[in-house]
Scaffold this motif. Sequence first.
Motif, PDB file in Angstrom:
ATOM      1  N   ASP A  70      -7.108  16.719  -6.453  1.00  0.00           N
ATOM      2  CA  ASP A  70      -7.708  15.444  -6.048  1.00  0.00           C
ATOM      3  C   ASP A  70      -6.707  14.564  -5.315  1.00  0.00           C
ATOM      4  N   LEU A  71      -7.178  13.961  -4.232  1.00  0.00           N
ATOM      5  CA  LEU A  71      -6.461  12.842  -3.622  1.00  0.00           C
ATOM      6  C   LEU A  71      -7.277  11.595  -3.949  1.00  0.00           C
ATOM      7  N   CYS A  72      -6.631  10.601  -4.527  1.00  0.00           N
ATOM      8  CA  CYS A  72      -7.326   9.410  -5.014  1.00  0.00           C
ATOM      9  C   CYS A  72      -6.669   8.142  -4.496  1.00  0.00           C
ATOM     10  N   VAL A  73      -7.387   7.048  -4.610  1.00  0.00           N
ATOM     11  CA  VAL A  73      -6.775   5.724  -4.536  1.00  0.00           C
ATOM     12  C   VAL A  73      -6.548   5.276  -5.973  1.00  0.00           C
ATOM     13  N   GLY A  74      -5.309   4.942  -6.293  1.00  0.00           N
ATOM     14  CA  GLY A  74      -4.979   4.470  -7.628  1.00  0.00           C
ATOM     15  C   GLY A  74      -4.542   3.021  -7.607  1.00  0.00           C
ATOM     16  N   TYR A  75      -4.756   2.329  -8.708  1.00  0.00           N
ATOM     17  CA  TYR A  75      -4.351   0.926  -8.833  1.00  0.00           C
ATOM     18  C   TYR A  75      -4.248   0.584 -10.318  1.00  0.00           C
ATOM     19  N   LYS A  76      -3.481  -0.441 -10.615  1.00  0.00           N
ATOM     20  CA  LYS A  76      -3.326  -0.857 -11.998  1.00  0.00           C
ATOM     21  C   LYS A  76      -4.572  -1.621 -12.428  1.00  0.00           C
ATOM     22  N   LYS A  77      -5.093  -1.279 -13.603  1.00  0.00           N
ATOM     23  CA  LYS A  77      -6.365  -1.853 -14.046  1.00  0.00           C
ATOM     24  C   LYS A  77      -6.335  -3.370 -14.151  1.00  0.00           C
ATOM     25  N   ASP A  78      -5.192  -3.932 -14.548  1.00  0.00           N
ATOM     26  CA  ASP A  78      -5.138  -5.389 -14.739  1.00  0.00           C
ATOM     27  C   ASP A  78      -4.520  -6.124 -13.545  1.00  0.00           C
TER      28      ASP A  78
ATOM     29  N   LEU B 174       0.846  -1.189   0.000  1.00  0.00           N
ATOM     30  CA  LEU B 174       0.000   0.000   0.000  1.00  0.00           C
ATOM     31  C   LEU B 174       0.885   1.244   0.000  1.00  0.00           C
ATOM     32  N   GLY B 175       0.713   2.110  -0.992  1.00  0.00           N
ATOM     33  CA  GLY B 175       1.521   3.311  -1.100  1.00  0.00           C
ATOM     34  C   GLY B 175       0.794   4.538  -0.582  1.00  0.00           C
ATOM     35  N   PHE B 176       1.554   5.465  -0.014  1.00  0.00           N
ATOM     36  CA  PHE B 176       0.971   6.691   0.516  1.00  0.00           C
ATOM     37  C   PHE B 176       1.779   7.899   0.080  1.00  0.00           C
ATOM     38  N   LEU B 177       1.075   8.911  -0.383  1.00  0.00           N
ATOM     39  CA  LEU B 177       1.688  10.207  -0.601  1.00  0.00           C
ATOM     40  C   LEU B 177       2.170  10.701   0.760  1.00  0.00           C
ATOM     41  N   THR B 178       3.462  10.992   0.874  1.00  0.00           N
ATOM     42  CA  THR B 178       4.058  11.351   2.162  1.00  0.00           C
ATOM     43  C   THR B 178       3.261  12.454   2.855  1.00  0.00           C
TER      44      THR B 178
ATOM     45  N   ALA C 173       5.413   3.162  -9.564  1.00  0.00           N
ATOM     46  CA  ALA C 173       5.422   1.887  -8.848  1.00  0.00           C
ATOM     47  C   ALA C 173       4.152   1.086  -9.111  1.00  0.00           C
ATOM     48  N   LEU C 174       3.010   1.768  -9.203  1.00  0.00           N
ATOM     49  CA  LEU C 174       1.764   1.074  -9.533  1.00  0.00           C
ATOM     50  C   LEU C 174       1.856   0.453 -10.929  1.00  0.00           C
ATOM     51  N   SER C 175       2.369   1.207 -11.878  1.00  0.00           N
ATOM     52  CA  SER C 175       2.487   0.702 -13.250  1.00  0.00           C
ATOM     53  C   SER C 175       3.431  -0.495 -13.332  1.00  0.00           C
ATOM     54  N   LYS C 176       4.484  -0.473 -12.530  1.00  0.00           N
ATOM     55  CA  LYS C 176       5.450  -1.573 -12.528  1.00  0.00           C
ATOM     56  C   LYS C 176       4.955  -2.788 -11.739  1.00  0.00           C
ATOM     57  N   GLY C 177       3.897  -2.599 -10.960  1.00  0.00           N
ATOM     58  CA  GLY C 177       3.360  -3.702 -10.176  1.00  0.00           C
ATOM     59  C   GLY C 177       4.053  -3.925  -8.853  1.00  0.00           C
ATOM     60  N   THR C 178       4.907  -2.992  -8.409  1.00  0.00           N
ATOM     61  CA  THR C 178       5.570  -3.151  -7.119  1.00  0.00           C
ATOM     62  C   THR C 178       4.715  -2.642  -5.963  1.00  0.00           C
ATOM     63  N   ILE C 179       3.653  -1.889  -6.275  1.00  0.00           N
ATOM     64  CA  ILE C 179       2.672  -1.443  -5.285  1.00  0.00           C
ATOM     65  C   ILE C 179       1.295  -1.841  -5.791  1.00  0.00           C
ATOM     66  N   ASP C 180       0.435  -2.317  -4.893  1.00  0.00           N
ATOM     67  CA  ASP C 180      -0.901  -2.775  -5.294  1.00  0.00           C
ATOM     68  C   ASP C 180      -1.914  -1.639  -5.378  1.00  0.00           C
ATOM     69  N   ALA C 181      -1.894  -0.749  -4.410  1.00  0.00           N
ATOM     70  CA  ALA C 181      -2.807   0.394  -4.386  1.00  0.00           C
ATOM     71  C   ALA C 181      -2.089   1.543  -3.710  1.00  0.00           C
ATOM     72  N   ALA C 182      -2.442   2.767  -4.080  1.00  0.00           N
ATOM     73  CA  ALA C 182      -1.739   3.920  -3.508  1.00  0.00           C
ATOM     74  C   ALA C 182      -2.683   5.100  -3.345  1.00  0.00           C
ATOM     75  N   PHE C 183      -2.415   5.885  -2.321  1.00  0.00           N
ATOM     76  CA  PHE C 183      -3.117   7.145  -2.087  1.00  0.00           C
ATOM     77  C   PHE C 183      -2.252   8.231  -2.721  1.00  0.00           C
ATOM     78  N   LEU C 184      -2.724   8.781  -3.837  1.00  0.00           N
ATOM     79  CA  LEU C 184      -1.878   9.670  -4.634  1.00  0.00           C
ATOM     80  C   LEU C 184      -2.721  10.642  -5.438  1.00  0.00           C
ATOM     81  N   ARG C 185      -2.059  11.445  -6.260  1.00  0.00           N
ATOM     82  CA  ARG C 185      -2.746  12.374  -7.159  1.00  0.00           C
ATOM     83  C   ARG C 185      -3.142  11.663  -8.453  1.00  0.00           C
ATOM     84  N   ARG C 186      -4.025  12.287  -9.182  1.00  0.00           N
ATOM     85  CA  ARG C 186      -4.446  11.756 -10.482  1.00  0.00           C
ATOM     86  C   ARG C 186      -3.410  12.183 -11.524  1.00  0.00           C
ATOM     87  N   GLU C 187      -2.301  11.458 -11.553  1.00  0.00           N
ATOM     88  CA  GLU C 187      -1.193  11.837 -12.427  1.00  0.00           C
ATOM     89  C   GLU C 187      -1.535  11.580 -13.893  1.00  0.00           C
TER      90      GLU C 187
END
Length: 307
Positions: free
Chosen positions: A274-282, A96-100, A136-150
Amino acid sequence: MELRHLRYFIAVAETRSLTLAASQRLHTTQPSLSRQMSDLEAEVGAQLLTRSVRGIELTAAGRVFLDHARVVLSQVEIAVESARRLADPAKPYFVLGFLTGHESTWLPEALQLLRDELPNIHVVVSSQVSPQLAVALSKGTIDAAFLRREEGTSDLAFRLLVKEPLEVFMPNDHRLTAQDSIDPHEIVGETFLSVSGKALSGLARPPALRIVIDAYLKQCGIDIKPSHEVDNLAGVMSLITSTHGVALLPTYAKHLLPGSVTSRPLKGETPTIDLCVGYKKDNPSPVLQVFLSRFDELVTRVANKTR
């Protein structure tokens, strides 16, 4: 430089004491720890720590280094856990990733929701800046993260948590602190500090926060070029103090305020990000599906707690 130098430095920074860090956190002697810190400063080429009547304090360089040291150790932990997950796929791991700066608000409730459903789950937490989390989400090293809508992350999905207003951050003794709110035109002519552009984002484009800041200034008819750019909030706070400058930042940055910095809201229509929860679609993780199934409950819990 070795990983132990970073661990030792973080322990000293968090306890603000060589004695406490040595005896309670690191189980070593104070003279040995002092030598390790001297070696680290020599390697970095800058003074990171100072002694005062209140104990050990970080220099401006030390505050910036602390933020990066935490990211490095977080990445190492993720690498270890990713390897373990592949070696033992039956064990329920979730990264789980978090924006510091957002950990204190969202982490306790997120962990509780996961453990309600999966009491034996092993959760790894990584705190980074938003563009790093997106990579990190795109690479699959993090499953879900609290981040911006990059931007430039078409392989990711985002769910909105909250819209955060921006405020003006400045030194405590700045002339604008006399006002309850600040017209954006009043920061023209000040030393203006901003988050970095695309050079440090890892996405080959500016971070979402920089895009929002630039768009807001343009909407107000203000043409300001940043005097300095930094890729993390600790660095921005240090520059506010050292340059007597001002910055536009989300209100959550108040959690990271040193005693020398304060903030004021903006007059007129306030920009938000926006603060969002992001995750890789697949991402096929069943733990991710459990987490997303209780997303609305997560938002409600945090909203009730922060009222």
